[in-house]
Design an enzyme around this catalytic site. Structure first.
Site, short mmCIF file in Angstrom:
data_model
loop_
_atom_site.label_atom_id
_atom_site.label_comp_id
_atom_site.label_asym_id
_atom_site.label_seq_id
_atom_site.Cartn_x
_atom_site.Cartn_y
_atom_site.Cartn_z
N LYS A 54 16.86 75.78 -17.81
CA LYS A 54 15.46 75.33 -17.73
C LYS A 54 15.14 74.40 -18.90
O LYS A 54 14.56 73.32 -18.72
CB LYS A 54 14.51 76.53 -17.71
CG LYS A 54 14.48 77.26 -16.38
CD LYS A 54 13.79 78.62 -16.43
CE LYS A 54 13.86 79.32 -15.08
NZ LYS A 54 13.34 80.69 -15.08
N GLN A 98 10.55 84.78 -19.20
CA GLN A 98 11.60 85.11 -18.23
C GLN A 98 11.53 86.59 -17.85
O GLN A 98 11.46 87.47 -18.71
CB GLN A 98 12.97 84.75 -18.82
CG GLN A 98 14.13 84.92 -17.87
CD GLN A 98 14.12 83.93 -16.69
OE1 GLN A 98 13.55 82.85 -16.78
NE2 GLN A 98 14.76 84.31 -15.61
N ASP A 121 4.55 79.47 -13.92
CA ASP A 121 5.20 80.35 -12.95
C ASP A 121 4.28 80.65 -11.76
O ASP A 121 4.74 81.15 -10.73
CB ASP A 121 5.55 81.70 -13.60
CG ASP A 121 7.00 81.78 -14.02
OD1 ASP A 121 7.85 81.20 -13.34
OD2 ASP A 121 7.27 82.46 -15.04
N1 GUN Z 1 13.17 85.66 -13.10
C1 GUN Z 1 13.71 85.30 -11.91
N2 GUN Z 1 13.03 84.26 -11.37
C2 GUN Z 1 12.04 83.98 -12.24
C3 GUN Z 1 11.00 83.00 -12.23
O1 GUN Z 1 10.83 82.19 -11.31
N3 GUN Z 1 10.18 83.02 -13.34
C4 GUN Z 1 10.33 83.93 -14.35
N4 GUN Z 1 9.46 83.87 -15.35
N5 GUN Z 1 11.27 84.84 -14.37
C5 GUN Z 1 12.12 84.85 -13.32
#
Ligand code: GUN
Length: 297
Positions: A54, A98, A121
């Site tokens: 990311k 995350q 998110d």
């Molecule tokens: N863990 C798995 N997918 C995601 C996501 O799209 N965002 C976040 N913050 N954590 C995740």
């Protein structure tokens, strides 16, 4: 029949080119560099890989990326203090914590503490509620990244989704629930299936659109699939084949590709779209925070 392979990698590259162009324009016209803070608590190897990609993608597309790491023992109070700092930092336009978090931290408390305008998110109750009430669609607002990416692919493959039977397997807040809302907004007839659903195979056999987001390797068999259906496989599962690690989805790909009309591969399907949509949301958030109209990307 052999299904069309939905190339998420290629679609994501085109989306990211638009993200990069919009970022360049925000910089030159308004002096704004969209900033994304990614917070990782603990050392889960899969999460560490996602977080790294990311940050790298953000950097490549001209955004500013803040990579924030904490030990697995971090207290909830300390993480809340970190969120408050990021909310107050004008150079940070998007905050991603995350998931999953260590068990001493309540994820809902953390999500609720994020400024909804910085919630790239789309998990904050305000953004989730706006999605639920139809205020946010595929082209507006801060919608959860994986569902948004899946919808972009579906619309690209099928065009108008009106009247299609859609089955979503999985009811998570991250994928299942938001994608069901987006499909409903596109006038699909939506069924959400989950671990307690009876006769999943019979349900899948009705689906023009099948979204698998359960996290169980190759659970959906080819024989379950309606001929010509469009299959979106959100799963990323690591399995061992002949002593080697292999990434597979929630759908038995080789079998399904014989029956389906179109299918996303794993890897190279939904995964790259999630990252591209995160960057898209960050750029949209930066524009909104500056009082500008949201860019159409
Ligand atoms: N863990 C798995 N997918 C995601 C996501 O799209 N965002 C976040 N913050 N954590 C995740």
């Amino acid at each position: 029949m052999s299904a069309r392979i939905i190339d998420g990698k290629e679609f994501a590259a085109r989306l990211r080119a638009r993200v990069a162009a919009t970022t360049a324009e925000l910089k030159s016209a308004h002096g704004i560099t969209p900033g994304l803070a990614v917070v990782l608590v603990g050392e889960d190897p899969a999460s560490a890989v996602y977080v790294k990609s990311k940050g790298k993608a953000a950097h490549e597309d001209g955004l500013r990326a803040y990579d924030i790491r904490h030990p697995a023992t971090l207290s909830q109070e300390a993480l809340l203090a970190q969120i408050r700092d990021l909310n107050a930092d004008a150079s940070v336009h998007g905050i991603l914590v995350q998931m999953p978090l260590p068990s001493q931290i309540d994820p809902q408390a953390i999500i609720a503490a994020i400024d909804p305008l910085k919630d790239v998110d789309g998990f904050h109750p305000l953004n989730a509620g706006r999605l639920m009430s139809g205020e946010y669609g595929v082209s507006h607002g801060l919608v959860a990244c994986t569902p948004l990416g899946c919808m972009m692919l579906l619309k690209d493959v099928l065009g108008d989704l009106t009247g299609k039977d859609a089955v979503v397997i999985g009811r998570s807040n991250i994928v299942g629930k938001p994608i069901a809302q987006l499909l409903l907004q596109e006038s699909c007839t939506v069924t959400i299936a989950h671990s307690r659903t009876r006769d999943l195979a019979a349900l899948c056999a009705r689906a023009d659109i099948l979204v698998a987001a359960v996290g169980r390797a190759e659970m959906v068999r080819g024989s379950w699939i309606k001929p010509g259906a469009t299959i979106i496989d959100v799963g990323i599962n690591r399995i061992e084949v002949d002593g080697k690690n292999k990434l597979v989805g929630d759908v038995a790909y080789a079998e399904a590709a014989e029956i389906a009309g179109a299918i996303t591969p794993v890897p190279g399907g939904v995964g790259p779209m999630t990252i591209a949509c995160l960057l898209r949301n960050t750029v949209v958030a930066a524009a909104l925070q500056a009082g500008l109209n949201p860019p159409a990307i």
